[in-house]
Motif scaffolding. Sequence first.
Motif, PDB file in Angstrom:
ATOM      1  N   LEU A 155     -20.745  32.622  -9.154  1.00 57.39           N
ATOM      2  CA  LEU A 155     -20.415  31.228  -8.864  1.00 57.39           C
ATOM      3  C   LEU A 155     -19.031  30.861  -9.378  1.00 57.39           C
ATOM      4  CD1 LEU A 155     -23.794  29.366  -9.541  1.00 57.39           C
ATOM      5  CD2 LEU A 155     -22.857  30.176  -7.368  1.00 57.39           C
ATOM      6  N   ALA A 156     -18.572  31.570 -10.417  1.00 59.35           N
ATOM      7  CA  ALA A 156     -17.232  31.310 -10.956  1.00 59.35           C
ATOM      8  C   ALA A 156     -16.143  32.002 -10.152  1.00 59.35           C
ATOM      9  CB  ALA A 156     -17.162  31.757 -12.414  1.00 59.35           C
ATOM     10  N   GLY A 157     -16.545  32.897  -9.206  1.00 56.92           N
ATOM     11  CA  GLY A 157     -15.565  33.549  -8.343  1.00 56.92           C
ATOM     12  C   GLY A 157     -15.399  35.030  -8.562  1.00 56.92           C
ATOM     13  N   ASP A 187     -26.144  17.038 -22.657  1.00 58.92           N
ATOM     14  CA  ASP A 187     -26.233  18.320 -23.362  1.00 58.92           C
ATOM     15  C   ASP A 187     -25.635  19.486 -22.563  1.00 58.92           C
ATOM     16  OD1 ASP A 187     -27.573  17.002 -25.401  1.00 58.92           O
ATOM     17  OD2 ASP A 187     -29.551  17.422 -24.524  1.00 58.92           O
ATOM     18  N   LEU A 188     -25.033  19.220 -21.427  1.00 61.84           N
ATOM     19  CA  LEU A 188     -24.557  20.292 -20.552  1.00 61.84           C
ATOM     20  C   LEU A 188     -23.289  20.944 -21.090  1.00 61.84           C
ATOM     21  CD1 LEU A 188     -24.997  18.686 -17.009  1.00 61.84           C
ATOM     22  CD2 LEU A 188     -26.557  20.238 -18.206  1.00 61.84           C
ATOM     23  N   ASN A 189     -23.132  22.251 -20.762  1.00 63.48           N
ATOM     24  CA  ASN A 189     -21.839  22.899 -20.969  1.00 63.48           C
ATOM     25  C   ASN A 189     -21.229  23.192 -19.606  1.00 63.48           C
ATOM     26  OD1 ASN A 189     -22.328  25.742 -20.059  1.00 63.48           O
ATOM     27  ND2 ASN A 189     -23.789  25.759 -21.749  1.00 63.48           N
ATOM     28  N   TYR A 201     -22.584  23.149 -14.394  1.00 68.88           N
ATOM     29  CA  TYR A 201     -22.319  22.145 -13.360  1.00 68.88           C
ATOM     30  C   TYR A 201     -20.979  22.442 -12.701  1.00 68.88           C
ATOM     31  CZ  TYR A 201     -19.417  20.163 -17.093  1.00 68.88           C
ATOM     32  OH  TYR A 201     -18.479  20.007 -18.087  1.00 68.88           O
ATOM     33  N   TYR A 202     -20.786  21.856 -11.524  1.00 64.41           N
ATOM     34  CA  TYR A 202     -19.500  21.890 -10.843  1.00 64.41           C
ATOM     35  C   TYR A 202     -18.689  20.658 -11.251  1.00 64.41           C
ATOM     36  CZ  TYR A 202     -21.269  25.407  -7.481  1.00 64.41           C
ATOM     37  OH  TYR A 202     -21.781  26.535  -6.884  1.00 64.41           O
ATOM     38  N   GLY A 203     -17.368  20.842 -11.306  1.00 60.02           N
ATOM     39  CA  GLY A 203     -16.498  19.699 -11.563  1.00 60.02           C
ATOM     40  C   GLY A 203     -15.915  19.706 -12.964  1.00 60.02           C
ATOM     41  N   PHE A 257     -24.130  18.748 -11.056  1.00 62.79           N
ATOM     42  CA  PHE A 257     -25.215  19.515 -11.671  1.00 62.79           C
ATOM     43  C   PHE A 257     -26.216  19.987 -10.628  1.00 62.79           C
ATOM     44  CE2 PHE A 257     -29.495  19.545 -13.590  1.00 62.79           C
ATOM     45  CZ  PHE A 257     -29.319  20.527 -14.564  1.00 62.79           C
ATOM     46  N   SER A 258     -26.652  19.100  -9.764  1.00 64.21           N
ATOM     47  CA  SER A 258     -27.680  19.465  -8.787  1.00 64.21           C
ATOM     48  C   SER A 258     -27.166  20.518  -7.814  1.00 64.21           C
ATOM     49  CB  SER A 258     -28.174  18.224  -8.033  1.00 64.21           C
ATOM     50  OG  SER A 258     -27.126  17.614  -7.298  1.00 64.21           O
ATOM     51  N   ARG A 259     -25.912  20.419  -7.381  1.00 68.75           N
ATOM     52  CA  ARG A 259     -25.360  21.424  -6.479  1.00 68.75           C
ATOM     53  C   ARG A 259     -25.228  22.769  -7.174  1.00 68.75           C
ATOM     54  NH1 ARG A 259     -20.544  21.129  -5.105  1.00 68.75           N
ATOM     55  NH2 ARG A 259     -19.772  19.398  -6.396  1.00 68.75           N
TER      56      ARG A 259
END
Length: 212
Positions: A111-113, A151-153, A157-159, A167-169
């Motif tokens: 997902l990071a490429g 609490d996300l890192n 999530y995207y963005g 987050f949902s995507r």
Amino acid sequence: MPEPCPAFCVLLGPDYAGKSSAMSLLQGAESPWRTVSVDDDYLAPEHALLTQLRRNVVQEVAGRAGAWSPDFLATMLQTAVVHLRDQLGDDPATPAVVDSYYYKFLAKCRLAGAHDSVLLSWWRSFPQPRRVVYLDVAPDSAWRRSGEGADLNCLEYYGDHPTWDGFSRYQTDLAKTMHDEIAHLPVTVIEAQERPEQTAAAIRKVLANEFG
């Protein structure tokens, strides 16, 4: 010759699926299997370097968009992946439950490429589990468990900052990518439960069938 490897299963799921809580309930002196993870509670003192590396990967590599290549991110995450593989070989006589193994790290790298990294191909050559136990969770439930993003890192999530849409995507893509990676394996899906004890009980049934 490859190192001997025990019978093992992998516990997998999206972020905030409840894996950590389930793993803590699966371990113990009475368990016929051992639990393998790179979470702090499972690392021996001599492996504390992994805690520092993981923190730096999130803050200094993934958290600095454009500063590092996707291949560099995969190189850093490889420390955790190889440690999990090595821990499997430490006690080949005892069945093991492995937290995510390389599948989640690989999915996040993709997902990071880092689609074409040779490291990802190498990870796929590692010993394969008897079964993957996949803890499913809806993105909206995971969002609530994350404190609605508090609490996300940045690898969740995207963005540039946490939002429900990003987050949902991301979690939807993460789940699809992980399923792509485990498509060749037997998979048992456990739907989200009300309490961690219920999740752990469902996992124990699957492990009992696999390990006898």
